[in-house]
Write a protein that holds these residues in place. Sequence first.
Motif, PDB file in Angstrom:
ATOM      1  N   LYS A  51      43.116  17.345  31.598  1.00 38.19           N
ATOM      2  CA  LYS A  51      43.835  16.286  30.981  1.00 38.19           C
ATOM      3  C   LYS A  51      44.029  16.432  30.034  1.00 38.19           C
ATOM      4  CE  LYS A  51      41.849  12.015  29.238  1.00 38.19           C
ATOM      5  NZ  LYS A  51      41.089  11.946  28.425  1.00 38.19           N
ATOM      6  N   LYS A  52      45.729  15.702  29.851  1.00 36.98           N
ATOM      7  CA  LYS A  52      46.272  16.356  28.821  1.00 36.98           C
ATOM      8  C   LYS A  52      46.693  15.171  28.067  1.00 36.98           C
ATOM      9  CE  LYS A  52      49.349  19.877  29.927  1.00 36.98           C
ATOM     10  NZ  LYS A  52      50.916  20.906  30.096  1.00 36.98           N
ATOM     11  N   GLU A  53      47.058  16.118  26.807  1.00 39.25           N
ATOM     12  CA  GLU A  53      47.601  14.433  25.719  1.00 39.25           C
ATOM     13  C   GLU A  53      48.258  14.906  24.804  1.00 39.25           C
ATOM     14  OE1 GLU A  53      44.276  13.235  24.289  1.00 39.25           O
ATOM     15  OE2 GLU A  53      43.789  11.105  26.120  1.00 39.25           O
ATOM     16  N   TYR A  54      49.572  14.399  24.304  1.00 36.26           N
ATOM     17  CA  TYR A  54      50.815  14.874  23.535  1.00 36.26           C
ATOM     18  C   TYR A  54      50.171  14.028  22.004  1.00 36.26           C
ATOM     19  CZ  TYR A  54      52.605  17.469  26.710  1.00 36.26           C
ATOM     20  OH  TYR A  54      53.128  18.283  27.846  1.00 36.26           O
ATOM     21  N   ILE A  55      49.817  14.081  21.166  1.00 36.36           N
ATOM     22  CA  ILE A  55      49.878  13.878  19.878  1.00 36.36           C
ATOM     23  C   ILE A  55      50.755  14.172  18.998  1.00 36.36           C
ATOM     24  CG2 ILE A  55      48.211  13.631  18.016  1.00 36.36           C
ATOM     25  CD1 ILE A  55      46.909  13.461  20.848  1.00 36.36           C
ATOM     26  N   ILE A  56      50.897  13.353  17.797  1.00 36.20           N
ATOM     27  CA  ILE A  56      51.592  13.609  16.735  1.00 36.20           C
ATOM     28  C   ILE A  56      51.174  13.729  16.017  1.00 36.20           C
ATOM     29  CG2 ILE A  56      54.391  13.048  18.030  1.00 36.20           C
ATOM     30  CD1 ILE A  56      54.832  11.150  16.830  1.00 36.20           C
ATOM     31  N   ILE A  57      51.554  14.513  14.791  1.00 36.59           N
ATOM     32  CA  ILE A  57      50.253  14.790  13.366  1.00 36.59           C
ATOM     33  C   ILE A  57      51.705  14.449  12.342  1.00 36.59           C
ATOM     34  CG2 ILE A  57      48.555  15.899  11.899  1.00 36.59           C
ATOM     35  CD1 ILE A  57      48.006  17.013  14.978  1.00 36.59           C
ATOM     36  N   CYS A  58      51.242  13.774  11.334  1.00 28.07           N
ATOM     37  CA  CYS A  58      51.785  13.738  10.104  1.00 28.07           C
ATOM     38  C   CYS A  58      52.078  15.470   9.398  1.00 28.07           C
ATOM     39  CB  CYS A  58      51.693  12.904   9.013  1.00 28.07           C
ATOM     40  SG  CYS A  58      52.958  12.662   7.462  1.00 28.07           S
ATOM     41  N   LYS A  59      53.075  16.094   8.934  1.00 31.60           N
ATOM     42  CA  LYS A  59      52.546  16.879   8.168  1.00 31.60           C
ATOM     43  C   LYS A  59      51.902  17.093   6.902  1.00 31.60           C
ATOM     44  CE  LYS A  59      56.106  19.910  10.813  1.00 31.60           C
ATOM     45  NZ  LYS A  59      57.042  20.613  10.491  1.00 31.60           N
ATOM     46  N   LYS A  60      52.393  15.459   6.338  1.00 28.96           N
ATOM     47  CA  LYS A  60      51.776  15.398   5.103  1.00 28.96           C
ATOM     48  C   LYS A  60      50.591  14.895   4.811  1.00 28.96           C
ATOM     49  CE  LYS A  60      54.206  13.401   0.978  1.00 28.96           C
ATOM     50  NZ  LYS A  60      55.269  12.275   0.459  1.00 28.96           N
ATOM     51  N   CYS A  61      50.554  13.731   5.692  1.00 32.43           N
ATOM     52  CA  CYS A  61      49.280  13.026   4.981  1.00 32.43           C
ATOM     53  C   CYS A  61      48.082  13.101   6.537  1.00 32.43           C
ATOM     54  CB  CYS A  61      49.448  11.983   5.145  1.00 32.43           C
ATOM     55  SG  CYS A  61      50.173  10.284   6.440  1.00 32.43           S
ATOM     56  N   LYS A  62      48.328  13.327   7.653  1.00 33.84           N
ATOM     57  CA  LYS A  62      47.931  13.939   8.578  1.00 33.84           C
ATOM     58  C   LYS A  62      47.488  12.656   9.936  1.00 33.84           C
ATOM     59  CE  LYS A  62      47.823  18.279   7.283  1.00 33.84           C
ATOM     60  NZ  LYS A  62      48.479  18.946   7.117  1.00 33.84           N
ATOM     61  N   SER A  63      48.213  11.317   9.617  1.00 36.06           N
ATOM     62  CA  SER A  63      48.016  10.593  10.477  1.00 36.06           C
ATOM     63  C   SER A  63      48.512  11.258  11.724  1.00 36.06           C
ATOM     64  CB  SER A  63      48.859   9.700   9.838  1.00 36.06           C
ATOM     65  OG  SER A  63      49.051   8.934   8.488  1.00 36.06           O
ATOM     66  N   MET A  64      47.379  11.007  13.288  1.00 37.35           N
ATOM     67  CA  MET A  64      47.983  11.275  13.965  1.00 37.35           C
ATOM     68  C   MET A  64      48.078   9.073  14.861  1.00 37.35           C
ATOM     69  SD  MET A  64      45.002  13.473  14.281  1.00 37.35           S
ATOM     70  CE  MET A  64      44.430  13.464  16.156  1.00 37.35           C
ATOM     71  N   TYR A  65      49.162   9.894  15.803  1.00 37.33           N
ATOM     72  CA  TYR A  65      49.237   9.224  16.670  1.00 37.33           C
ATOM     73  C   TYR A  65      49.343   9.669  18.347  1.00 37.33           C
ATOM     74  CZ  TYR A  65      51.156   7.777  12.478  1.00 37.33           C
ATOM     75  OH  TYR A  65      51.314   7.533  11.175  1.00 37.33           O
ATOM     76  N   LYS A  66      48.944   8.796  19.298  1.00 41.94           N
ATOM     77  CA  LYS A  66      49.097   9.270  20.424  1.00 41.94           C
ATOM     78  C   LYS A  66      50.788   8.939  21.249  1.00 41.94           C
ATOM     79  CE  LYS A  66      46.817   9.327  25.216  1.00 41.94           C
ATOM     80  NZ  LYS A  66      45.680   8.200  25.557  1.00 41.94           N
ATOM     81  N   LEU A  67      51.036   9.935  22.272  1.00 47.45           N
ATOM     82  CA  LEU A  67      52.238   9.358  22.649  1.00 47.45           C
ATOM     83  C   LEU A  67      51.930   8.612  24.292  1.00 47.45           C
ATOM     84  CD1 LEU A  67      55.095  11.730  21.517  1.00 47.45           C
ATOM     85  CD2 LEU A  67      54.220   9.793  20.524  1.00 47.45           C
ATOM     86  N   LYS A  68      52.718   7.901  24.362  1.00 46.27           N
ATOM     87  CA  LYS A  68      52.432   6.675  25.808  1.00 46.27           C
ATOM     88  C   LYS A  68      53.591   8.234  27.430  1.00 46.27           C
ATOM     89  CE  LYS A  68      53.688   2.766  24.893  1.00 46.27           C
ATOM     90  NZ  LYS A  68      55.173   2.027  24.089  1.00 46.27           N
ATOM     91  N   SER A  69      52.586   7.892  28.022  1.00 44.22           N
ATOM     92  CA  SER A  69      52.981   9.631  28.828  1.00 44.22           C
ATOM     93  C   SER A  69      53.871   9.181  29.086  1.00 44.22           C
ATOM     94  CB  SER A  69      51.776   9.614  30.058  1.00 44.22           C
ATOM     95  OG  SER A  69      51.343   8.057  30.169  1.00 44.22           O
ATOM     96  N   SER A  70      54.854   8.059  29.416  1.00 42.42           N
ATOM     97  CA  SER A  70      56.176   7.634  29.753  1.00 42.42           C
ATOM     98  C   SER A  70      57.747   8.271  28.923  1.00 42.42           C
ATOM     99  CB  SER A  70      56.126   6.255  30.342  1.00 42.42           C
ATOM    100  OG  SER A  70      55.604   5.461  29.333  1.00 42.42           O
ATOM    101  N   SER A  71      56.688   8.137  27.520  1.00 37.25           N
ATOM    102  CA  SER A  71      58.149   8.997  26.500  1.00 37.25           C
ATOM    103  C   SER A  71      57.484   9.914  26.458  1.00 37.25           C
ATOM    104  CB  SER A  71      56.608   7.999  25.559  1.00 37.25           C
ATOM    105  OG  SER A  71      57.650   6.639  25.758  1.00 37.25           O
ATOM    106  N   ILE A  72      56.954  11.154  26.992  1.00 42.42           N
ATOM    107  CA  ILE A  72      56.761  12.377  26.763  1.00 42.42           C
ATOM    108  C   ILE A  72      58.137  12.870  26.819  1.00 42.42           C
ATOM    109  CG2 ILE A  72      55.764  14.454  27.310  1.00 42.42           C
ATOM    110  CD1 ILE A  72      52.876  12.463  27.010  1.00 42.42           C
TER     111      ILE A  72
END
Length: 119
Positions: A51-72
């Motif tokens: 299973k593979k997932e794409y995550i974006i992480i804020c460099k400043k506050c480290k908030s994490m968001y999971k991206l939709k697979s259709s948007s990758i």
Amino acid sequence: MFFIGIFGFGNRSNKISDIKFKCTGCMNEDFSLVELYNSFDIFFIPVFKTKKEYIIICKKCKSMYKLKSSSIEKVLKTHSAEYGDVDKIMYETSTCPRCGANVTGNYQFCPYCGEPLKK
Ligand SMILES: [Zn+2]
Ligand SMILES: [Zn+2]
């Protein structure tokens, strides 16, 4: 037992690139795009990736968001993401409106000054 520790599943992550996204926690726009996957290892060499997932992480506050697979694909191409590309918020940091502290986790009230935090 000799074999213990040689075969195993592990969580791995690869940073892919820098990305632009407007952080909901701190308004920073510098993000890291990270590929996250579970792998099956033999002698520490990943044999296959699951299973593979794409995550974006804020460099400043480290908030994490999971991206939709259709948007990758779009995100990889444009190096930017919008709110519509986010599947869910995994971890969000908010800033206290009263004392300005960075609050990580799901707090209803600021742990520093007791101010109620918007949700
Ligand atoms: Zn942030
Ligand atoms: Zn506060």
